[in-house]
Scaffold this motif. Structure first.
Motif, PDB file in Angstrom:
ATOM      1  N   SER A  99       8.178   3.863  13.427  1.00 52.68           N
ATOM      2  CA  SER A  99       8.851   4.942  12.706  1.00 52.68           C
ATOM      3  C   SER A  99       7.867   5.523  11.685  1.00 52.68           C
ATOM      4  O   SER A  99       6.817   4.925  11.398  1.00 52.68           O
ATOM      5  CB  SER A  99      10.081   4.401  11.975  1.00 52.68           C
ATOM      6  OG  SER A  99       9.682   3.516  10.928  1.00 52.68           O
ATOM      7  N   GLY A 100       8.215   6.687  11.133  1.00 51.63           N
ATOM      8  CA  GLY A 100       7.345   7.293  10.127  1.00 51.63           C
ATOM      9  C   GLY A 100       7.129   6.385   8.939  1.00 51.63           C
ATOM     10  O   GLY A 100       6.015   6.297   8.395  1.00 51.63           O
ATOM     11  N   GLY A 101       8.189   5.692   8.521  1.00 52.60           N
ATOM     12  CA  GLY A 101       8.068   4.785   7.389  1.00 52.60           C
ATOM     13  C   GLY A 101       7.148   3.612   7.673  1.00 52.60           C
ATOM     14  O   GLY A 101       6.359   3.203   6.808  1.00 52.60           O
ATOM     15  N   MET A 102       7.218   3.078   8.878  1.00 50.10           N
ATOM     16  CA  MET A 102       6.334   1.970   9.257  1.00 50.10           C
ATOM     17  C   MET A 102       4.879   2.419   9.305  1.00 50.10           C
ATOM     18  O   MET A 102       3.970   1.680   8.903  1.00 50.10           O
ATOM     19  CB  MET A 102       6.748   1.408  10.616  1.00 50.10           C
ATOM     20  CG  MET A 102       8.051   0.655  10.617  1.00 50.10           C
ATOM     21  SD  MET A 102       8.474   0.109  12.285  1.00 50.10           S
ATOM     22  CE  MET A 102      10.064  -0.671  11.984  1.00 50.10           C
ATOM     23  N   GLN A 103       4.650   3.633   9.793  1.00 52.14           N
ATOM     24  CA  GLN A 103       3.290   4.160   9.822  1.00 52.14           C
ATOM     25  C   GLN A 103       2.735   4.302   8.407  1.00 52.14           C
ATOM     26  O   GLN A 103       1.564   3.998   8.154  1.00 52.14           O
ATOM     27  CB  GLN A 103       3.273   5.515  10.539  1.00 52.14           C
ATOM     28  CG  GLN A 103       3.538   5.417  12.026  1.00 52.14           C
ATOM     29  CD  GLN A 103       3.583   6.776  12.689  1.00 52.14           C
ATOM     30  OE1 GLN A 103       3.642   7.813  12.026  1.00 52.14           O
ATOM     31  NE2 GLN A 103       3.569   6.801  14.013  1.00 52.14           N
ATOM     32  N   ARG A 104       3.582   4.750   7.490  1.00 50.19           N
ATOM     33  CA  ARG A 104       3.162   4.867   6.089  1.00 50.19           C
ATOM     34  C   ARG A 104       2.804   3.498   5.513  1.00 50.19           C
ATOM     35  O   ARG A 104       1.838   3.346   4.769  1.00 50.19           O
ATOM     36  CB  ARG A 104       4.284   5.496   5.256  1.00 50.19           C
ATOM     37  CG  ARG A 104       4.491   6.971   5.505  1.00 50.19           C
ATOM     38  CD  ARG A 104       3.489   7.786   4.721  1.00 50.19           C
ATOM     39  NE  ARG A 104       3.629   9.214   5.009  1.00 50.19           N
ATOM     40  CZ  ARG A 104       2.823  10.134   4.554  1.00 50.19           C
ATOM     41  NH1 ARG A 104       1.806   9.804   3.783  1.00 50.19           N
ATOM     42  NH2 ARG A 104       2.989  11.405   4.854  1.00 50.19           N
ATOM     43  N   ARG A 105       3.602   2.491   5.845  1.00 48.12           N
ATOM     44  CA  ARG A 105       3.347   1.149   5.334  1.00 48.12           C
ATOM     45  C   ARG A 105       2.043   0.583   5.895  1.00 48.12           C
ATOM     46  O   ARG A 105       1.273  -0.069   5.182  1.00 48.12           O
ATOM     47  CB  ARG A 105       4.527   0.232   5.656  1.00 48.12           C
ATOM     48  CG  ARG A 105       5.693   0.456   4.707  1.00 48.12           C
ATOM     49  CD  ARG A 105       7.051   0.252   5.330  1.00 48.12           C
ATOM     50  NE  ARG A 105       7.228  -1.070   5.899  1.00 48.12           N
ATOM     51  CZ  ARG A 105       8.295  -1.428   6.609  1.00 48.12           C
ATOM     52  NH1 ARG A 105       9.267  -0.551   6.819  1.00 48.12           N
ATOM     53  NH2 ARG A 105       8.399  -2.643   7.094  1.00 48.12           N
ATOM     54  N   LEU A 106       1.767   0.862   7.165  1.00 50.04           N
ATOM     55  CA  LEU A 106       0.492   0.437   7.752  1.00 50.04           C
ATOM     56  C   LEU A 106      -0.661   1.182   7.078  1.00 50.04           C
ATOM     57  O   LEU A 106      -1.722   0.590   6.809  1.00 50.04           O
ATOM     58  CB  LEU A 106       0.484   0.704   9.252  1.00 50.04           C
ATOM     59  CG  LEU A 106      -0.825   0.352   9.982  1.00 50.04           C
ATOM     60  CD1 LEU A 106      -1.168  -1.130   9.816  1.00 50.04           C
ATOM     61  CD2 LEU A 106      -0.726   0.713  11.471  1.00 50.04           C
ATOM     62  N   ASN A 107      -0.463   2.456   6.798  1.00 50.76           N
ATOM     63  CA  ASN A 107      -1.476   3.248   6.105  1.00 50.76           C
ATOM     64  C   ASN A 107      -1.834   2.614   4.758  1.00 50.76           C
ATOM     65  O   ASN A 107      -3.007   2.537   4.373  1.00 50.76           O
ATOM     66  CB  ASN A 107      -0.925   4.665   5.887  1.00 50.76           C
ATOM     67  CG  ASN A 107      -2.011   5.705   5.732  1.00 50.76           C
ATOM     68  OD1 ASN A 107      -2.991   5.705   6.455  1.00 50.76           O
ATOM     69  ND2 ASN A 107      -1.826   6.609   4.777  1.00 50.76           N
ATOM     70  N   ILE A 108      -0.813   2.145   4.042  1.00 51.41           N
ATOM     71  CA  ILE A 108      -1.029   1.485   2.753  1.00 51.41           C
ATOM     72  C   ILE A 108      -1.769   0.168   2.948  1.00 51.41           C
ATOM     73  O   ILE A 108      -2.707  -0.153   2.201  1.00 51.41           O
ATOM     74  CB  ILE A 108       0.320   1.250   2.042  1.00 51.41           C
ATOM     75  CG1 ILE A 108       0.896   2.591   1.580  1.00 51.41           C
ATOM     76  CG2 ILE A 108       0.164   0.302   0.860  1.00 51.41           C
ATOM     77  CD1 ILE A 108       2.290   2.506   1.028  1.00 51.41           C
ATOM     78  N   ALA A 109      -1.375  -0.603   3.954  1.00 49.66           N
ATOM     79  CA  ALA A 109      -2.031  -1.890   4.210  1.00 49.66           C
ATOM     80  C   ALA A 109      -3.523  -1.698   4.486  1.00 49.66           C
ATOM     81  O   ALA A 109      -4.358  -2.490   4.030  1.00 49.66           O
ATOM     82  CB  ALA A 109      -1.358  -2.589   5.390  1.00 49.66           C
ATOM     83  N   CYS A 110      -3.858  -0.643   5.217  1.00 51.19           N
ATOM     84  CA  CYS A 110      -5.268  -0.383   5.530  1.00 51.19           C
ATOM     85  C   CYS A 110      -6.072  -0.059   4.274  1.00 51.19           C
ATOM     86  O   CYS A 110      -7.268  -0.351   4.196  1.00 51.19           O
ATOM     87  CB  CYS A 110      -5.384   0.763   6.537  1.00 51.19           C
ATOM     88  SG  CYS A 110      -4.815   0.336   8.204  1.00 51.19           S
ATOM     89  N   SER A 143      12.150   2.472   3.813  1.00 50.66           N
ATOM     90  CA  SER A 143      10.696   2.363   3.720  1.00 50.66           C
ATOM     91  C   SER A 143      10.205   2.794   2.345  1.00 50.66           C
ATOM     92  O   SER A 143       9.257   2.219   1.802  1.00 50.66           O
ATOM     93  CB  SER A 143      10.026   3.217   4.802  1.00 50.66           C
ATOM     94  OG  SER A 143      10.241   2.667   6.084  1.00 50.66           O
ATOM     95  N   ARG A 144      10.862   3.820   1.764  1.00 49.09           N
ATOM     96  CA  ARG A 144      10.481   4.247   0.409  1.00 49.09           C
ATOM     97  C   ARG A 144      10.676   3.098  -0.582  1.00 49.09           C
ATOM     98  O   ARG A 144       9.796   2.823  -1.412  1.00 49.09           O
ATOM     99  CB  ARG A 144      11.297   5.464  -0.014  1.00 49.09           C
ATOM    100  CG  ARG A 144      11.041   5.867  -1.472  1.00 49.09           C
ATOM    101  CD  ARG A 144      11.732   7.141  -1.858  1.00 49.09           C
ATOM    102  NE  ARG A 144      11.094   8.287  -1.246  1.00 49.09           N
ATOM    103  CZ  ARG A 144      11.671   9.097  -0.374  1.00 49.09           C
ATOM    104  NH1 ARG A 144      12.908   8.880  -0.009  1.00 49.09           N
ATOM    105  NH2 ARG A 144      11.021  10.106   0.139  1.00 49.09           N
ATOM    106  N   ASN A 145      11.817   2.429  -0.494  1.00 47.95           N
ATOM    107  CA  ASN A 145      12.078   1.305  -1.390  1.00 47.95           C
ATOM    108  C   ASN A 145      11.073   0.181  -1.175  1.00 47.95           C
ATOM    109  O   ASN A 145      10.631  -0.463  -2.128  1.00 47.95           O
ATOM    110  CB  ASN A 145      13.502   0.779  -1.177  1.00 47.95           C
ATOM    111  CG  ASN A 145      14.560   1.747  -1.676  1.00 47.95           C
ATOM    112  OD1 ASN A 145      14.288   2.581  -2.536  1.00 47.95           O
ATOM    113  ND2 ASN A 145      15.761   1.650  -1.139  1.00 47.95           N
TER     114      ASN A 145
END
Length: 313
Positions: free
Chosen positions: A135-146, A168-170
């Protein structure tokens, strides 16, 4: 200060993106950087990261002069961009291993950091899945992890929650809080005032390429805490009503959106009755309330603009 910008100027032709910008980031804090569209936030971030050079002034990070050639400084920075920078052809774990290796991580240290980051952003169960299935939120979280896999001292997040679901925002906001508890310094930009209020220790407000106000939320609120806010729903909104409201002694501003009038007036001015009289002379009132100013009002008072454009998500 872990980072500072002193009288920084950046121009693009005739456009001055940064106009003698002064910005300090204290070690261990979560600094919220706010500003309307075009204020210069992204240019400030790119300059602070050493992705572009300033035309004037001084930029220092970790006590060193920052520029596009200083790779040593960049090794201790983490940048979460508005755009996704992960590779759809690689799995989540492969993305993290790739970005970790760019920062010189190898062997057991790389394995440990990758595993820790997958847990940190809640993607351990999807480690072998490709981002295009997320999902878009999961992609954002992976982006942060990287951006965090090399455990940087300073993390810069440029609107990391744009266009994602509330869950995902929370999760991202909780991640920022955890980073702060561990002593990581975070510079955070957002178009969502509630995010800034939830996680930031200190706030700097930019407009037209410079910082126009900074301090804690309490500091900024104190600037307008002696003002009254009156919400008026007019039965017959008109230019005449607006003009008469603005002409009342003690009224500082009148903002109109459709039939809704937001009137800011000096506290103790006794303007409530006067405002009601003016409104009744001009067609009447269908709704009325008074409230105290909030951080959004501070922003509107200082910049004359809303943080998030009408209709923006």
């Amino acid at each position: 200060m872990i980072a500072s910008m002193k009288n920084v100027v950046k121009r693009y032709g005739d456009l001055t993106a940064l106009d003698h910008l002064n910005l300090d980031v204290a070690e261990g804090e979560v600094l919220g950087l706010l500003g309307p569209n075009g204020a210069g936030k992204t240019t400030a971030i790119r300059t602070l990261c050493g992705l572009i050079d300033a035309d004037g002034g001084e930029v220092q990070v970790f006590g060193q002069k920052q520029n596009t050639h200083n790779l040593k400084v960049r090794r201790n920075l983490g940048l979460v961009t508005q755009e996704l920078t992960v590779f759809n052809e690689l799995s989540a774990i492969e993305n993290l291993r790739y970005f970790g290796s760019l920062y010189g991580l190898r062997g057991a240290e790389l394995d440990e950091n990758v595993s820790e980051m997958l847990d940190f952003v809640g993607l351990a169960d999807r480690a072998k899945k490709r981002p295009k299935t997320f999902s878009g939120g999961m992609q954002r979280r992976l982006n942060i992890a990287c951006a965090l896999v090399h455990k940087p001292k300073l993390v810069i997040m440029d609107e990391p929650t744009v266009g994602i679901d509330p869950q995902s925002r929370n999760h991202i906001l909780e991640s920022v809080k955890q980073l702060a508890k561990k002593g990581t310094t975070v510079l955070y930009t957002s178009h969502y005032m509630e995010e800034v209020q939830a996680i930031c220790d200190h706030i700097s407000i930019m407009d037209a390429g410079r910082v126009i106000a900074d301090g804690t939320i309490a500091d900024l609120m104190s600037r307008i805490q002696y003002e009254d806010r009156i919400n008026l729903q007019a039965a017959q909104p008109s230019d005449r009503l607006t003009e008469e409201l603005r002409a009342i002694s003690g009224v500082k501003s009148v903002t109109v959106e459709g039939s809704h009038y937001l009137i800011t007036s000096g506290a103790g001015s006794g303007n409530v009755n006067r405002i009601m009289e003016v409104a009744h002379r001009n067609g009447g009132v269908t709704g009325f309330s008074e409230d105290k100013p909030n951080l959004e009002d501070v922003f509107l008072t200082l910049t004359g603009k809303r943080l998030r454009d009408e209709g923006e998500v």
